[in-house]
Design an enzyme around this catalytic site. Structure first.
Site, short mmCIF file in Angstrom:
data_model
loop_
_atom_site.label_atom_id
_atom_site.label_comp_id
_atom_site.label_asym_id
_atom_site.label_seq_id
_atom_site.Cartn_x
_atom_site.Cartn_y
_atom_site.Cartn_z
N SER A 46 0.85 -1.18 0.00
CA SER A 46 0.00 0.00 0.00
C SER A 46 0.89 1.25 0.00
O SER A 46 1.80 1.35 -0.81
CB SER A 46 -0.97 -0.06 1.18
OG SER A 46 -2.03 0.86 1.00
N ASP A 171 -5.75 -3.39 -2.72
CA ASP A 171 -4.74 -3.11 -1.71
C ASP A 171 -4.08 -4.37 -1.15
O ASP A 171 -4.75 -5.30 -0.70
CB ASP A 171 -5.41 -2.35 -0.56
CG ASP A 171 -4.44 -1.58 0.30
OD1 ASP A 171 -3.42 -2.16 0.71
OD2 ASP A 171 -4.70 -0.39 0.56
#
Length: 297
Positions: A46, A171
């Protein structure tokens, strides 16, 4: 800039995600580069993937501005871009456009490419539920890199999924390690870690609510919902494992003394103050970090 050879080869550098909380940990990126500390392996998930790329491109300016001033860019994203399906964070602009030569936040691709350090960027395959762990073998040009950082950073609901080679990704924090690339470093043979976290030491992630909403929103991708619901337990388990490694002398944990911003913070003054707080903590801890890495003090 000529990328130096790694002077630390037995330790993996792990960057946790956390959206704009990375304004704090980008301070450690700057401090490591200032001190000439170059690890031979870096991995991020991320927002941690952006810290990883900025660290490997040896760019303290970009490391800071990615999570501070850039938030004021008029193309950064807002409710209008969200309604248009481009995301609350305008991911295409942030990752695929702004880093190109002559754009708002140019990325030093040449230095990144010349850096011999290995890296891993983690993302979650929305169809299979498996974790992708991309490295140099997957990146042939700046587009290959940036779209993978985008995929790794694609917060569910807030940003649209990313398609790479026919596969849909979101993500990487939804993966089995909960957002900290400890498993990727171990898979590459490391058992000593410098882990950069974005939550205070006493933090425990609470159970994920709103299962009904996620099941409806991600009805085409049920693996996303299951991973979202499993993430708190996975994240807490990985953190506890890192604390155990710390107690055993196998990990150094850079843990924020405070975390004054959330993952969606846009206030540049707050983000800048947060970065400076992280930088100050990193500079204070550098002697201990150097000693852990075997570089002396």
């Amino acid at each position: 800039m000529v990328a130096p050879s790694p002077n630390v080869t037995d330790t993996a550098l792990l960057f946790e995600g956390g959206g704009m909380r990375a304004s704090y940990t980008s301070g450690l990126v700057v401090a490591l580069l200032e001190a000439g500390i170059h690890l031979g392996w870096a991995g991020g998930i991320s927002a941690g993937s952006s810290n990883t790329a900025n660290y490997l491109s040896q760019d303290p300016f970009r490391a800071r501005h990615s999570f501070t001033d850039f938030a004021a860019d008029p193309h950064f994203g807002n409710l209008r871009t969200f309604v248009r399906g481009e995301g609350l964070f305008n991911a295409r602009y942030i990752y695929q456009e702004s880093g190109l030569p002559g754009q708002a936040l140019p990325f030093d691709w040449d230095t990144f490419t010349a850096n011999p350090a290995r890296f891993r960027i983690g993302a979650f395959n929305a169809t299979t539920g498996e974790q992708a762990s991309w490295g140099r073998e997957d990146v042939g040009d700046i587009h290959d890199l940036m779209i993978r950082i985008q995929a790794s950073s694609t917060m569910p609901v807030l940003m649209p999924p990313v398609t790479i080679d026919g596969e849909v990704y979101v993500d990487g924090a939804l993966g089995p390690a909960g957002g900290i690339p400890l498993d990727a470093a171990r898979a590459d043979g490391y058992d000593k870690f410098l882990a950069v976290l974005t939550r205070e030491r006493g933090y425990t992630k609470p159970p994920q609510g709103n299962a009904w909403f996620f099941r409806r929103h991600f009805r085409r991708y049920p693996e996303i919902t299951e991973a979202l619901l499993a993430r708190p337990a996975r994240y807490n388990a990985t953190r506890e494992e890192l604390f155990e490694l710390e107690r055993a002398g196998r990990a150094y944990l850079f843990v924020p003394e405070q975390m004054p911003v959330g993952n969606g913070e846009r206030n540049v003054a707050k983000l800048t103050a947060t970065h400076l707080a992280g930088l100050a903590q990193a500079r204070r801890e550098l002697p201990a970090i150097r000693e852990f890495l075997g570089l002396g003090t």
